[in-house]
Enzyme design. Sequence first.
Site, PDB file in Angstrom:
ATOM      1  N   CYS A   2     -17.323  -5.586  -9.634  1.00 39.27           N
ATOM      2  CA  CYS A   2     -18.767  -5.848  -9.314  1.00 39.27           C
ATOM      3  C   CYS A   2     -19.036  -7.070 -10.227  1.00 39.27           C
ATOM      4  CB  CYS A   2     -19.864  -5.036  -9.574  1.00 39.27           C
ATOM      5  SG  CYS A   2     -19.344  -3.594  -8.540  1.00 39.27           S
ATOM      6  N   ARG A  27     -16.173 -11.486  -7.293  1.00 38.11           N
ATOM      7  CA  ARG A  27     -16.005 -10.480  -7.827  1.00 38.11           C
ATOM      8  C   ARG A  27     -16.213  -9.290  -6.822  1.00 38.11           C
ATOM      9  NH1 ARG A  27     -15.499 -10.184 -13.256  1.00 38.11           N
ATOM     10  NH2 ARG A  27     -16.054  -7.924 -13.511  1.00 38.11           N
ATOM     11  N   TRP A  79     -18.985  -4.285  -5.002  1.00 44.24           N
ATOM     12  CA  TRP A  79     -17.594  -4.249  -4.175  1.00 44.24           C
ATOM     13  C   TRP A  79     -17.431  -2.583  -4.348  1.00 44.24           C
ATOM     14  CZ3 TRP A  79     -14.016  -7.466  -2.487  1.00 44.24           C
ATOM     15  CH2 TRP A  79     -12.836  -6.930  -2.303  1.00 44.24           C
ATOM     16  N   ASN A 103     -21.591  -2.317 -13.627  1.00 48.53           N
ATOM     17  CA  ASN A 103     -20.340  -2.796 -13.130  1.00 48.53           C
ATOM     18  C   ASN A 103     -19.179  -1.752 -13.749  1.00 48.53           C
ATOM     19  OD1 ASN A 103     -17.781  -4.067 -12.330  1.00 48.53           O
ATOM     20  ND2 ASN A 103     -17.725  -5.466 -14.062  1.00 48.53           N
ATOM     21  N   GLY A 104     -18.364  -1.127 -13.129  1.00 47.42           N
ATOM     22  CA  GLY A 104     -17.596  -0.181 -13.600  1.00 47.42           C
ATOM     23  C   GLY A 104     -17.589   1.186 -12.705  1.00 47.42           C
ATOM     24  N   GLU A 486       9.817  -9.110  -3.206  1.00 45.52           N
ATOM     25  CA  GLU A 486       8.579  -9.698  -3.214  1.00 45.52           C
ATOM     26  C   GLU A 486       8.675 -10.729  -4.125  1.00 45.52           C
ATOM     27  OE1 GLU A 486       5.780  -9.343  -2.346  1.00 45.52           O
ATOM     28  OE2 GLU A 486       4.375 -10.324  -4.041  1.00 45.52           O
ATOM     29  N   LYS A 490       7.394 -14.556  -3.005  1.00 42.11           N
ATOM     30  CA  LYS A 490       6.449 -15.357  -3.942  1.00 42.11           C
ATOM     31  C   LYS A 490       6.957 -16.823  -3.974  1.00 42.11           C
ATOM     32  CE  LYS A 490       3.637 -13.700  -3.751  1.00 42.11           C
ATOM     33  NZ  LYS A 490       3.294 -12.456  -3.001  1.00 42.11           N
ATOM     34  N   GLU A 493       6.622 -18.651  -0.725  1.00 41.69           N
ATOM     35  CA  GLU A 493       5.363 -18.945  -0.405  1.00 41.69           C
ATOM     36  C   GLU A 493       4.857 -20.338  -1.078  1.00 41.69           C
ATOM     37  OE1 GLU A 493       2.902 -14.761   0.694  1.00 41.69           O
ATOM     38  OE2 GLU A 493       3.479 -15.062  -1.467  1.00 41.69           O
ATOM     39  N   HIS A 509      28.738  -7.734   1.536  1.00 47.97           N
ATOM     40  CA  HIS A 509      28.882  -7.642   2.993  1.00 47.97           C
ATOM     41  C   HIS A 509      28.520  -8.826   3.904  1.00 47.97           C
ATOM     42  CE1 HIS A 509      30.152  -3.483   2.549  1.00 47.97           C
ATOM     43  NE2 HIS A 509      29.116  -3.222   1.986  1.00 47.97           N
ATOM     44  N   LYS A 605      -4.722 -16.449   3.746  1.00 44.57           N
ATOM     45  CA  LYS A 605      -4.893 -15.056   3.061  1.00 44.57           C
ATOM     46  C   LYS A 605      -4.826 -13.962   3.959  1.00 44.57           C
ATOM     47  CE  LYS A 605      -5.324 -13.145  -0.652  1.00 44.57           C
ATOM     48  NZ  LYS A 605      -4.187 -12.977  -1.525  1.00 44.57           N
TER      49      LYS A 605
HETATM   50  C1  G6P Z   1      -0.738 -12.530   4.677  1.00 46.84           C
HETATM   51  C2  G6P Z   1      -1.018 -13.138   3.288  1.00 46.84           C
HETATM   52  C3  G6P Z   1       0.130 -12.310   2.568  1.00 46.84           C
HETATM   53  C4  G6P Z   1      -0.297 -10.629   2.745  1.00 46.84           C
HETATM   54  C5  G6P Z   1       0.115 -10.558   4.470  1.00 46.84           C
HETATM   55  C6  G6P Z   1      -0.674  -9.067   4.618  1.00 46.84           C
HETATM   56  O1  G6P Z   1       0.424 -13.275   5.305  1.00 46.84           O
HETATM   57  O2  G6P Z   1      -0.673 -14.543   3.164  1.00 46.84           O
HETATM   58  O3  G6P Z   1      -0.221 -12.402   0.975  1.00 46.84           O
HETATM   59  O4  G6P Z   1       0.780  -9.949   2.066  1.00 46.84           O
HETATM   60  O5  G6P Z   1      -0.956 -11.288   4.971  1.00 46.84           O
HETATM   61  O6  G6P Z   1      -2.014  -8.989   4.259  1.00 46.84           O
HETATM   62  P1  G6P Z   1      -2.554  -7.711   4.113  1.00 46.84           P
HETATM   63  O7  G6P Z   1      -4.312  -8.190   3.863  1.00 46.84           O
HETATM   64  O8  G6P Z   1      -2.610  -6.854   5.407  1.00 46.84           O
HETATM   65  O9  G6P Z   1      -2.257  -6.945   2.781  1.00 46.84           O
END
Ligand code: G6P
Length: 610
Positions: A2, A27, A79, A103-104, A486, A490, A493, A509, A605
Site C-alpha cells: 500500500c 503501490r 492494495w 502499510n504492511g 521462463e 524473458k 519478450e 531427440h 501486460k
Molecule cells: C501477458 C503478459 C505476461 C503474462 C501473461 C499472463 O501475456 O505479457 O507477462 O505472464 O499475460 O498474465 P496473467 O495476468 O494471467 O498472469
Amino acid sequence: MCGIVGYIGKQNTKEILINGLKELEYRGYDSAGIAVLQDNKLDTFKATGKIKNLEEKLSNSTLNTQQLMPNIGIGHTRWATHGKPTELNAHPHLGEYSCVVHNGIIENYKDLKEELENVGYKFVSQTDTEIIVHLFEFYFDKNNNAKKAFIQTIKRLEGAYSILLITKKEPNKIFFIKHGSPLAIAKGNNDGEVLFASSDAPLIGLANDVVYLDDDICGIADENGIDFFNAIDSKPLTPTFETLPNSKQSAQKNGHRFFMEKEIYEQSDVVVESMLGRVNDENILFDEIDKGITDNINEIKICACGTSYHAGLTASYLFERLSKIRCSIEIASEFRYKEPLLTKDTLFVAISQSGETADTLEALKMAKNAGLKTLVVCNVDNSSMTRIADFTILTRAGIEKGVASTKAFSTQTVVLWMMALYFAKQKNVISNDVLKKEILTLKKVPDSLKVENKIHEKCVRLSKRYLHGHGFFFIGRDVFFPLALEGALKLKEISYLHAEGYPAGEMKHGPIALADPELFTIALMPQHLHYEKIKSNVEELSARDSTICAISPLDFELADDFIKTKKTDHYMLEFFEMLIALQLLSMEISIRLGNDVDMPRNLAKSVTVE
Ligand code: G6P
C-alpha cells in the site's frame, strides 16, 4: 503493498495528500482515503477504486485546508490483503478520537482484536489495521499519555508495518513507526513543514532533505521538528537526512533505469510480504482457504498463461512431490477447447498475475460450471478471477509495471510451494521434521532473491557476447525445466531474439541437430537436483560445439561462459538464485540492443482478449 502519506504544514493539505497518493498509486489502488485534523475536528474521506474517485469526492466537500494554522493530514492508497476493497475497509481507520494509516500486515491482529472486543471495542472493518487505532486508544485511556500509548501499541504488533497516527488528544502531531514496510520523512521547503511517504516520489519538489527510516525507528513530528527514537528501548536517535533525488520518474523506479530492474531488485522484499502471516516455525497457514480444501480431492488441475503457466508447471512438480496429489497443468487457451474431462474430485487452480487474462478466466468459469472446487492464485484482489473462484490466495507482489513479468513469478512460485506444503500437511503425507526443514528453507528465499552486484555485473558483461547467433536454448531438468522456459520467455519478450526452453534430457531427440557455435545454450545446473544428469546433457551439446553458458554454484570446466550462483542447501533456493541471473541477463541484452525494456513491442501486460 500500500502507500501512505502524511503532512504537517500550512499549504493546502488536501491537495498535498492527494498528489502524494497519486505518486504512490503504483503501490496499489483498490481504494484510497485521507484524514485531516484541523480545529480539533477530524474529517475522513474515502473512496473505492483509483485516487481520482477520492479526488472527485473531495471536490464536492466543504473541507478547506488552506489555513493560517498548520494542518495535520494522513492518507493511504490500498492494495487489499485483509478484507475486500470496500469503503469500510479503506484507510484511514478511525477510533473515537484518533485515526491511523498503515502499510504492511499485522500478523497477530486476530488475537489483538479478540482482546479488544472482550473489553468492549467495536470493529467496523475486516482489516488488520483497525486494531492499531483501538489499541492506541485503549492505552491512552489508561495513562493519558499519547507517546506512551503509541509505544505500548507498537510493542504489541507483530508483522510488518509502517504507520502514521493522528489524534485529537495531541492535535498538532503525527506519530510514526517503521518496521518492515518502507517510510520516508522529509523536512518541507516551507517553515515547519513535515512530509511522510512510503517512497520518495511524493516528496520531490516539496522538500530537499529526507530520511529513509530504518526498521524500528519511531517518533513524533510537529511544526517545531521531529523527535526520533528507538521503538525497542525508547532511546532518542538522530538519523541523518540526505538529499532527495530530483526526478519523480527515477524516484518511482527507486533509482533504477527501468521498472523491470526495480521489480527484479524488489523480489527479495516482496516475497517476505507473500509469506507474512502464512508461515510460522512449524506450519503453513492459509486463513483464506478452507482447512478441508483437499478432502475428497484426488487431482489438482492447474491452468494459466505465459509466465503464470511457468509458475504452475513448477508447482506441478511440487504438488506431486510434496503433497502426493496427482497434478496436471494446461495452457488455458488449449484447455478451453479440448473438451476436457472434468471430475469433481479435482481441485482447479487458476494462476494469474492480473486476474483478468481472458483464456484463464474462461477456463476458470468452465471448471466452476462443471462443479469443481476452484482456487485462484492472483496478485490483484477484486479482479474478475478472484470474484469467481471459491478461494483466492493473493501473491501480494504489489503492482508490476514491467510488461515482462518478474516479481509476479517469484511470488507465485513461493505461494505455490507453500500451498504444496499446506496440502501435504492436510493430507498427512509429510513428517513434521521434513515440514520444518522446508519451512526453514522457505525463510531463506528472500536471501536467495537478493541481487548480488557480482551477478549483475557478470550479466552486463555477458550481454555483449550474445547478440548474434541463430538462437538460444535454455535447458534444465525437473523444476529447472519450467525455469528454463521462463528464462527463454524473458529473453524473447524483451530482446526479440529467438529462444526456446527445453527439458535437458529431451535435447537429443531433435534439437541437438541445431548445435553449432552459433547456438547458445544456457544450462541451469543445480547442485542439489540431478546434477550428474544435466551435466551429461550439457556435455553432449558441448561435444557438438554449442556455445555453453552454465548457471550453477559448481564449477563446470566445459562452460564457455559461467554465471556462478551462491551455494545453498536446497534446490528451490538454487531455483531463485538462477531466476535472478536469468532475469538480469535478458534485461541487459535488451538494454544493449536499445529496446524498450518496460514496454516491449507487440505485448500487453494484461491480455483480456482470446
Ligand atoms: C501477458 C503478459 C505476461 C503474462 C501473461 C499472463 O501475456 O505479457 O507477462 O505472464 O499475460 O498474465 P496473467 O495476468 O494471467 O498472469
